[in-house]
Design a protein around this motif. Structure first.
Motif, PDB file in Angstrom:
ATOM      1  N   GLU A  39      63.599 -26.369  35.943  1.00  0.00           N
ATOM      2  CA  GLU A  39      63.624 -25.148  36.741  1.00  0.00           C
ATOM      3  C   GLU A  39      64.432 -25.430  38.003  1.00  0.00           C
ATOM      4  N   GLU A  44      62.736 -19.260  39.575  1.00  0.00           N
ATOM      5  CA  GLU A  44      61.277 -19.111  39.529  1.00  0.00           C
ATOM      6  C   GLU A  44      60.842 -17.890  38.717  1.00  0.00           C
ATOM      7  N   ARG A  47      59.833 -18.490  35.052  1.00  0.00           N
ATOM      8  CA  ARG A  47      58.817 -19.496  34.753  1.00  0.00           C
ATOM      9  C   ARG A  47      57.899 -19.078  33.600  1.00  0.00           C
TER      10      ARG A  47
END
Length: 296
Positions: A39, A44, A47
């Motif tokens: 990542e 984000e 995710r």
């Protein structure tokens, strides 16, 4: 020697082409498989999607191992996933070092899917900084192999006469015995390393006279190594070529229909005195056959 295999994924189909190769090695050597996604900053929001994706890939990989092995679930290697944060290539290499990963199996040119990090550039960087062998699976134009068929049968191993280039041999021996590979040892002799041209005349007879002593020396060298490998039950042949190393590797790999080319990088010594670092780089950019690279 190959207890842990790491497979970096970026959510693309191309990145997943390395998984079957990892499965083939893991099945024979009982290696645990770690599927890794990185990542990077700004990702984000992906995710949750990555969590779903990686869970599915772990399930599929474990099922493939179970099906191919024909054994109970308790006997198959463990498959797990890990999510890392940071720059993709550096993070992959750092994790491999910390977790004592024995092999990184990574595809090149995978840029799509969820995370959208360019696996071509990432894999190139991983090769340069990883402290363990890297199995590079390149995008292939040839017809894919039938489902269930072995992916690697014929392996071309590059040697240049140096102890550094021979650092690949323990890995080849370990893998070839377990996976029943047919191995061909190749040494490329570049006559430019030996001959100073005093005139511009270079006829066929002169070339033959120069080649033969070097051919015999190179073959003797390869046959001694081949005899040692054959003593472990490996099927092994020898080949000597003349010319530019990278060109000859690529051409001969295609000619013998190699499934894998294996070599060390940064080896420069021995009689032939050609730089395996630059040669490996040229082979990497000049073909589609999978590469096993060991840094030394």
């Amino acid at each position: 020697m190959f207890n842990k295999i790491m497979v970096p994924l970026d959510g693309s189909v191309l990145a997943e082409t390395s998984i079957p190769y990892a499965i083939e090695v893991a099945r024979s050597l009982q290696s645990n498989v770690i599927l890794a996604q990185v990542e990077e900053s700004g990702q984000e929001s992906y995710r949750h999607m990555y969590e779903i994706y990686m869970k599915a890939k772990v399930h599929d990989t474990a099922q493939a191992l179970l099906t191919s092995a024909g054994e109970s679930e308790a006997d198959i290697p463990r498959v797990e996933s890990v999510t890392l944060c940071g720059d993709a290539a550096t993070t992959i290499a750092d994790y491999a070092g910390i977790e004592k990963i024995d092999l990184i199996a990574i595809s090149t040119h995978g840029r799509s899917g969820i995370g959208r990090w360019a696996l071509g550039s990432v894999s190139d960087h991983v090769v340069r900084i990883a402290g363990c062998p890297v199995l590079l699976i390149r995008q292939q134009k040839d017809q894919p192999k039938a489902e269930g068929a072995k992916l690697i049968n014929r392996v071309l191993v590059m040697l240049d006469g140096s102890a550094m280039s021979e650092s690949i041999l323990p890995y080849i021996e370990h893998l070839a015995v377990a996976l029943k590979w047919d191995v061909t040892l190749l040494r490329v002799v570049n006559l430019g390393d030996y001959v100073t041209h005093e005139t511009g005349v270079d006829g066929p007879l002169q070339r033959t006279e120069r080649c033969e002593p070097h051919r015999e020396s190179a073959r003797d060298y390869l046959e001694k190594i081949a005899a040692r490998l054959a003593g472990t039950g490996i099927s092994v042949k020898c080949e000597v070529r003349f010319g530019l190393p990278a060109d000859e590797i690529i051409d001969f790999a295609k000619e013998m229909r190699a499934d894998l080319v294996a070599m060390c990088t940064h080896g420069r010594s021995g009689v032939s005195r050609w730089a395996l670092g630059s040669t490996a780089e040229k082979v990497l950019s000049g073909g589609t056959i999978p590469l096993l690279l060991v840094q030394r």
